[in-house]
Write an enzyme that holds these catalytic residues in place. Structure first.
Site, PDB file in Angstrom:
ATOM      1  N   ALA A   1       0.831  -1.212   0.000  1.00 49.89           N
ATOM      2  CA  ALA A   1       0.000   0.000   0.000  1.00 49.89           C
ATOM      3  C   ALA A   1       0.861   1.257   0.000  1.00 49.89           C
ATOM      4  CB  ALA A   1      -0.923  -0.003   1.213  1.00 49.89           C
ATOM      5  N   PRO A   2       0.288   2.383  -0.436  1.00 52.09           N
ATOM      6  CA  PRO A   2       1.014   3.642  -0.499  1.00 52.09           C
ATOM      7  C   PRO A   2       0.864   4.455   0.782  1.00 52.09           C
ATOM      8  CG  PRO A   2      -1.092   3.931  -1.532  1.00 52.09           C
ATOM      9  CD  PRO A   2      -1.061   2.508  -1.020  1.00 52.09           C
ATOM     10  N   TRP A   3       1.446   5.652   0.762  1.00 47.63           N
ATOM     11  CA  TRP A   3       1.449   6.485   1.958  1.00 47.63           C
ATOM     12  C   TRP A   3       0.375   7.558   1.972  1.00 47.63           C
ATOM     13  CZ3 TRP A   3       2.098  11.064  -0.382  1.00 47.63           C
ATOM     14  CH2 TRP A   3       2.973  11.167  -1.470  1.00 47.63           C
TER      15      TRP A   3
ATOM     16  N   LYS B   1       2.265  -5.295   3.315  1.00 53.11           N
ATOM     17  CA  LYS B   1       3.371  -4.393   3.627  1.00 53.11           C
ATOM     18  C   LYS B   1       2.937  -2.949   3.394  1.00 53.11           C
ATOM     19  CE  LYS B   1       6.787  -2.749   1.260  1.00 53.11           C
ATOM     20  NZ  LYS B   1       6.952  -1.405   1.892  1.00 53.11           N
ATOM     21  N   PRO B   2       2.913  -2.134   4.457  1.00 54.94           N
ATOM     22  CA  PRO B   2       2.591  -0.718   4.279  1.00 54.94           C
ATOM     23  C   PRO B   2       3.781   0.052   3.720  1.00 54.94           C
ATOM     24  CG  PRO B   2       3.122  -1.148   6.576  1.00 54.94           C
ATOM     25  CD  PRO B   2       3.174  -2.486   5.859  1.00 54.94           C
ATOM     26  N   SER B   3       3.537   1.292   3.347  1.00 52.83           N
ATOM     27  CA  SER B   3       4.626   2.161   2.916  1.00 52.83           C
ATOM     28  C   SER B   3       5.584   2.410   4.082  1.00 52.83           C
ATOM     29  CB  SER B   3       4.061   3.500   2.435  1.00 52.83           C
ATOM     30  OG  SER B   3       5.072   4.468   2.319  1.00 52.83           O
TER      31      SER B   3
ATOM     32  N   GLU C   1      -3.443  -0.547  -8.822  1.00 53.22           N
ATOM     33  CA  GLU C   1      -4.095   0.764  -8.842  1.00 53.22           C
ATOM     34  C   GLU C   1      -2.969   1.780  -8.816  1.00 53.22           C
ATOM     35  OE1 GLU C   1      -5.177   4.227  -8.094  1.00 53.22           O
ATOM     36  OE2 GLU C   1      -5.675   3.550  -6.063  1.00 53.22           O
TER      37      GLU C   1
ATOM     38  N   CYS D   1      -4.313  10.133  -6.249  1.00 52.35           N
ATOM     39  CA  CYS D   1      -4.240   9.783  -7.669  1.00 52.35           C
ATOM     40  C   CYS D   1      -5.495  10.167  -8.432  1.00 52.35           C
ATOM     41  CB  CYS D   1      -3.935   8.292  -7.837  1.00 52.35           C
ATOM     42  SG  CYS D   1      -4.963   7.226  -6.826  1.00 52.35           S
TER      43      CYS D   1
ATOM     44  N   GLU E   1       2.156  13.203 -13.414  1.00 46.11           N
ATOM     45  CA  GLU E   1       1.538  13.261 -12.086  1.00 46.11           C
ATOM     46  C   GLU E   1       2.478  13.961 -11.105  1.00 46.11           C
ATOM     47  OE1 GLU E   1      -1.110  10.293  -9.390  1.00 46.11           O
ATOM     48  OE2 GLU E   1       0.818   9.499 -10.042  1.00 46.11           O
TER      49      GLU E   1
END
Length: 498
Positions: free
Chosen positions: A150-152, A176-178, A250, A284, A385
């Protein structure tokens, strides 16, 4: 200072080396927690635990209602700890406490409850006798071990979007998190134990040397689910090729925001401010490219710029703050670089954001809102982006022109159209190559509807029944009906072997 632990095989544990890494607040630049530095040994143990838990059926073999009940209990625990989770999320990401408390955590709880409910509906289809002599049945079965990263920007929501459908479908997970935002994920590990999720079914690790690439390419992982940059998604796809594992991605976005001349200017300006600057633009689906029909351009800009100037940048813990810091010094440098290059390339900076110094938070990573007027659709600031509080405004004359410009990016995650004309809205929603198209709004999501992109914005959907189904595989079961082997298909083709 709280020292957090990993969740591996049903136990809260430290790193195998005992090492910890400092977790930094984006608002203060100071250490707020100690997190175990995950080693390859830790990661391998987590995958092995997930593999064993899947293979022995301790989770996938449960009645669907039992899985649903456990996930409902986890959702109730999340709800009971919502205040603590919101505070952790705000401290770890720098987002205003009101955003974490009133939006992110409640929405994530609703997502989890949705997937708890849908766990009861992992069902195949009773089909017909297509050959005339066999009944065909479709089974939906879990895939196996899912590695999720996952992202932050929305760490807790992304955590739930990943583990919710995966666990509801009967899979086991290594999450696993960021490295920038591990705290709410590690806290959920504690709640998962309290909820009674069996050992090995959900494993939560943190970051460490070579962890992410080793996890997504692990031989015992059957599916990889990643939310992150398009570059990260391409890496995951290449890594998945060796074993033909399933990927769920994603990725980035560059959302167009189209305002026709019949739109409500006040409403569209409000939508642009919220869509462009919520969570400091680190979204995003954020408004990044505003296209205004030529004859209302000046009026819209006057209204929009007035509202942007009212955004209050400051301490995330304050109820009056609208926008907190960027996630890191590196991200602040990146955003600043985009603005400076746009200026050098000739763009008109309507509001030039700069590093902001907040009293008592001088070491934080704050950056002011920026508005750029750019006429060239192929400019870097229009195509790439930025992931920060930077919005670009452009003019257009015709419907065909603006829809072509909106589609002229490699991304395809989200878009919005502002008009009172239902025919324009429907033509736009058909033509725009984006996974979500809003009409007269921007950003809202709901657990029942899918979220995911076209083109380089990814593969697959989060939330909804569509996401749930992606964490399953389909099996065709074909049953011969006569009970007489001499009437079977093989007998017809080959005759009597005797």
């Amino acid at each position: 200072m709280t020292a957090y632990k990993l969740l591996i095989n049903g136990a809260l544990v430290n790193s195998s080396t005992g090492k910890v890494v400092a977790d930094i607040s984006p608002a203060t630049g100071e250490v707020i927690a100690q997190v175990p530095e995950t080693t390859l040994e830790d990661m391998h143990r987590a995958v092995a635990a997930a593999r064993e838990a899947f293979d022995d059926g301790r989770w996938s073999g449960l009645p669907h209602g039992a899985r649903a009940a456990t996930l409902e209990k986890l959702a109730s625990l999340v709800e009971a700890h919502a205040g603590e989770l919101a505070t952790l999320e705000s401290q770890d990401t720098g987002k205003p406490i009101k955003l974490a408390r009133d939006s992110d955590i409640p929405f994530a709880t609703d997502n989890l409850r949705f997937f708890a409910g849908i766990a009861r509906h992992l069902a195949g289809t009773a089909a017909s006798e297509y050959t005339g002599a066999h009944t065909s049945i479709i089974r939906r079965e879990p895939i196996g071990v899912v590695a999720s990263v996952a992202p932050w920007n929305y760490p807790f929501m992304m955590l739930i979007w990943k583990i919710g459908p995966a666990l509801a479908a009967g899979n086991t997970v290594v999450f696993k998190p960021s490295p920038e935002t591990p705290l709410t994920a590690l806290k959920l590990g504690e709640l998962a134990l309290e909820a009674g999720i069996p050992a090995g079914v959900l494993n939560i690790i943190a970051d460490g040397p070579e962890i992410a690439p080793s996890l997504v390419s692990h031989k015992d992982v059957n599916m990889v689910s990643v939310t992150g940059s398009t570059r990260s998604g391409k890496y995951v796809m290449r890594a998945a090729a060796d074993t033909i594992r399933r990927v769920h991605l994603e990725l980035g976005g560059k959302a167009p925001f189209i305002v026709y001349d019949d739109a409500d200017i006040e409403a569209s300006a409000n939508g642009a401010v919220v869509g462009g600057y919520v969570n400091c633009g680190q979204d995003c689906t954020a408004v990044t490219r505003i296209y205004i029909q030529d004859n209302i351009y000046d009026t819209f800009m006057q209204t929009f710029l007035h509202k942007v100037k009212q955004i209050r940048v400051g301490d995330p813990s304050s109820e009056s703050t609208d926008m907190g810091p960027l996630i890191s010094a590196r991200q602040r440098d990146n955003v600043e670089g985009y603005v400076e290059r746009a200026l050098r390339a000739g763009a008109n900076i309507a509001i030039r954001g700069k590093r902001a110094s907040i009293a008592c938070l001088e070491q934080g990573f704050f950056f002011e809102p920026t508005v750029i007027a750019e006429e060239h659709n192929d400019a870097e600031i229009m195509q790439t982006e930025v992931f920060g509080p930077v919005v670009v405004v452009n003019r257009f004359k015709t419907e065909a022109e603006v829809l072509a410009k909106a589609n002229d990016v490699v991304y395809g995650l989200a878009a919005s159209v502002w008009t009172k004309d239902i025919y324009k809205a429907m033509r736009a929603s058909k033509t725009l190559q984006f996974g979500t198209v809003w009409v007269n709004d921007h950003l809202p999501l709901t657990s029942e509807m899918p979220h995911g992109g076209y083109k380089e914005s990814g593969i697959g959907k989060d939330m909804s029944l569509y996401s749930f189904e992606e964490y399953t595989q389909i099996k065709h079961v074909m049953i011969e009906l006569s009970g007489d082997a001499r009437k079977g298909w093989h007998y017809t083709i080959f005759g009597d072997p005797a």
